[in-house]
Design an enzyme around this catalytic site. Structure first.
Site, mmCIF file in Angstrom:
data_model
loop_
_atom_site.group_PDB
_atom_site.id
_atom_site.type_symbol
_atom_site.label_atom_id
_atom_site.label_comp_id
_atom_site.label_asym_id
_atom_site.label_seq_id
_atom_site.Cartn_x
_atom_site.Cartn_y
_atom_site.Cartn_z
ATOM 1 N N SER A 105 4.119 7.027 6.004
ATOM 2 C CA SER A 105 3.996 7.539 7.371
ATOM 3 C C SER A 105 4.925 6.798 8.330
ATOM 4 C CB SER A 105 2.533 7.475 7.821
ATOM 5 O OG SER A 105 2.375 8.121 9.052
ATOM 6 N N HIS A 106 4.362 6.185 9.394
ATOM 7 C CA HIS A 106 5.196 5.514 10.409
ATOM 8 C C HIS A 106 5.227 4.003 10.188
ATOM 9 C CE1 HIS A 106 1.066 5.333 11.809
ATOM 10 N NE2 HIS A 106 1.394 4.205 12.394
ATOM 11 N N LYS A 115 -1.579 10.440 0.908
ATOM 12 C CA LYS A 115 -2.450 11.315 1.704
ATOM 13 C C LYS A 115 -2.858 12.464 0.788
ATOM 14 C CE LYS A 115 -0.522 10.229 6.238
ATOM 15 N NZ LYS A 115 0.303 10.669 7.376
ATOM 16 N N ASP A 245 7.548 11.562 13.338
ATOM 17 C CA ASP A 245 7.312 10.279 12.667
ATOM 18 C C ASP A 245 7.919 10.341 11.263
ATOM 19 O OD1 ASP A 245 5.482 11.901 11.334
ATOM 20 O OD2 ASP A 245 3.918 10.383 11.281
ATOM 21 N N ASP A 247 6.909 10.882 8.261
ATOM 22 C CA ASP A 247 6.597 11.925 7.279
ATOM 23 C C ASP A 247 6.371 13.296 7.914
ATOM 24 O OD1 ASP A 247 4.116 11.085 8.339
ATOM 25 O OD2 ASP A 247 3.031 11.627 6.523
ATOM 26 N N ASP A 249 4.285 14.562 10.227
ATOM 27 C CA ASP A 249 3.010 15.180 10.619
ATOM 28 C C ASP A 249 2.603 14.816 12.053
ATOM 29 O OD1 ASP A 249 2.194 12.561 10.201
ATOM 30 O OD2 ASP A 249 0.742 13.030 8.626
ATOM 31 N N ARG A 250 3.432 13.999 12.748
ATOM 32 C CA ARG A 250 3.127 13.666 14.142
ATOM 33 C C ARG A 250 4.329 13.956 15.027
ATOM 34 N NH1 ARG A 250 1.646 8.517 15.722
ATOM 35 N NH2 ARG A 250 3.057 7.617 14.209
#
Length: 468
Positions: A105-106, A115, A245, A247, A249-250
């Site tokens: 992720s971040h 995930k 971010d 990956d 998703d944000r």
């Protein structure tokens, strides 16, 4: 055979650790065996697997697939992809029963993690702890190895994203000018393909996937990470800018004047658009969101619902309440009206274009129309793991003996004439999180004093800021 995980990697919302220190290939193999066993016992068989652009991801993917196929599960590899593309692979194909994305992720470049989606629902909390128990007991199915196929779903995914603009006259969008910053994260390749098919003019930054993140850290909720995008929007006179971010998703965003549009402010725009056709719909936001958002949802004819922070918790609440839209301050936005209900920053970018077009206002105008609230950023400070939840319980007990207006959905959120303040324990780190919002500087100072007073009564104080 058994396996013991480092206890720090089994988190509330995902599995995450430092590669070579707390997380490695044996963990990935055990995750595959545990997840595959649970899926087989539930009557499932096929798992989609994807990974982000981190250097360690291919190695973890190979071990994860070994673990999954050892239980007899079949694997559909989608290769390197943004997390929402993995979610799409799971949600859009009837024969796929689960999905696992390898992603840090971040987090910094030396982190990685997993995930997961299980039969269309988020796999988190007790599910993740169960994987640990199964590994310790060696409680895994041994079966004839399952098959592995590699598929390219990129074009189908881009087609699906573009449906977010259905019904909007392309001529309305022809003059649009947007900046996009992929931050060298996994969303880069999909963003290139998407932008090439969008009407208007699109300027892209850092779409080359690089797990070392050479340009800036890919966390769009930290303002300094939006500096490159801000310069681009200013130099090219763009309408607005969107950032992702690591990956994908944000989402983060800035308007044409370079002002940040925070997660709750984006949700105000999406809610106003959606509620034009879905009056009375429940719209969910986490406890860190501005009161202005909850007021705006109600004014637009929706039912605002304040819920716990955490993408898995919000997704579960959406299913329960049949909510078509939800979001978090952290930039996770979930559309379940004409989409699948998972957090997809690329789709959220498309929906920002669509909302602006349907509402007949520029993104800059929509940002200007919002009430001017004074709020603190999310303040995160170190508190010992054994103390963090206990401290919040103490605050709750003390406030229960007063007339304070307390919402204890997730921590303590207190509303009074000055505005509101929040104290909650992070589910993923040994930190407490505080935030406050008021209409005036004096009001904000009084709210912060109330936070400090409660911390002091529990023998704590706001220390130096902790990272994510």
């Amino acid at each position: 055979m058994t396996h013991t995980f480092n206890p720090t990697v089994l988190r509330e919302y995902d599995i995450r650790g430092i590669v070579g220190e707390t997380l490695g290939v044996e963990d990935a193999r055990a995750i595959g065996r545990g997840f595959g066993t649970l899926l087989q016992r539930d009557g499932g068989k096929k798992v989609a697997v994807g990974y982000d652009g981190r250097v360690s991801s291919p190695m973890l993917e190979a071990a994860l697939i070994e673990g999954l196929t050892a239980t007899g599960c079949d694997v559909r590899r989608i290769g390197m992809a943004a997390t929402p593309m993995l979610y799409y692979a799971e949600a859009s194909a009837e024969e796929v029963d689960g999905g696992i994305q390898i992603t840090g992720s971040h987090n910094p470049a030396n982190y990685n993690g997993f995930k997961m989606v299980f039969r269309g629902r988020p796999f988190f909390g007790a599910d993740i702890l169960l994987l640990g128990k199964m590994a310790a007991a060696g409680d895994w199915i041994d079966a004839a190895p399952g098959s592995v196929e590699s598929v390219d779903i990129m074009d189908a995914y881009i087609d699906r994203l573009l449906q977010g603009l259905d019904g909007i006259d392309p001529q309305v969008l022809a003059g649009l000018k947007v900046g996009w910053d992929a931050g060298n994260g996994a969303a880069g390749p999909a963003l290139e393909k998407l932008a090439a098919r969008l009407p208007g003019e699109h300027h892209l930054l850092f779409t080359e996937v690089d797990g070392e993140f050479p340009n800036h850290h890919p966390d769009p909720t930290v303002e300094e990470n939006l500096e490159d995008l801000r310069k681009l929007v200013s130099v090219k006179s763009l309408d607005f800018g969107v950032a992702f971010d690591g990956d994908g998703d944000r989402i983060g965003a800035i308007d044409g004047q370079g002002r940040v549009i925070w997660g709750d402010q984006l949700l105000m725009i999406y809610a106003e658009d959606l509620l034009k056709t879905r009056k009375g719909a429940t719209i969910i936001a986490d406890v860190k969101a501005s009161r202005a958002l909850f007021d705006h949802i109600a004014e637009c004819g929706g039912k605002p619902l304040m819920w716990k922070t955490g993408h898995s918790l919000i997704k579960s609440k959406m299913k329960e309440t049949h909510s078509p839209l939800a979001g978090e301050m952290s930039g996770h936005v979930f559309f379940a009206d004409t989409y699948y209900g998972f957090d997809d920053a690329l789709y959220a970018g498309i929906r920002l274009i669509a909302a602006s077009a349907r509402l007949g206002k520029s993104v800059t105008q929509l940002r200007s129309d919002m009430p001017q609230m004074l709020n603190t950023p999310e303040m995160r400070f170190q508190v010992d793991e054994s103390r963090k939840f206990a401290a919040i319980d103490e605050v709750k007990e003390r406030l229960a003996r007063t007339t304070a207006d307390v919402n204890d959905t997730d921590g303590v959120r207190v509303t009074n004439d000055d505005g509101w303040w929040l104290l909650r324990a992070s589910n993923t780190q040994d930190v407490l999180v505080a935030r406050a919002e008021s209409n005036s500087e004096e009001g904000l100072a009084r709210l912060m004093a109330q936070i400090d007073e409660q911390l002091s009564l529990s023998g704590l104080k706001r220390g130096p800021q902790a990272g994510h």
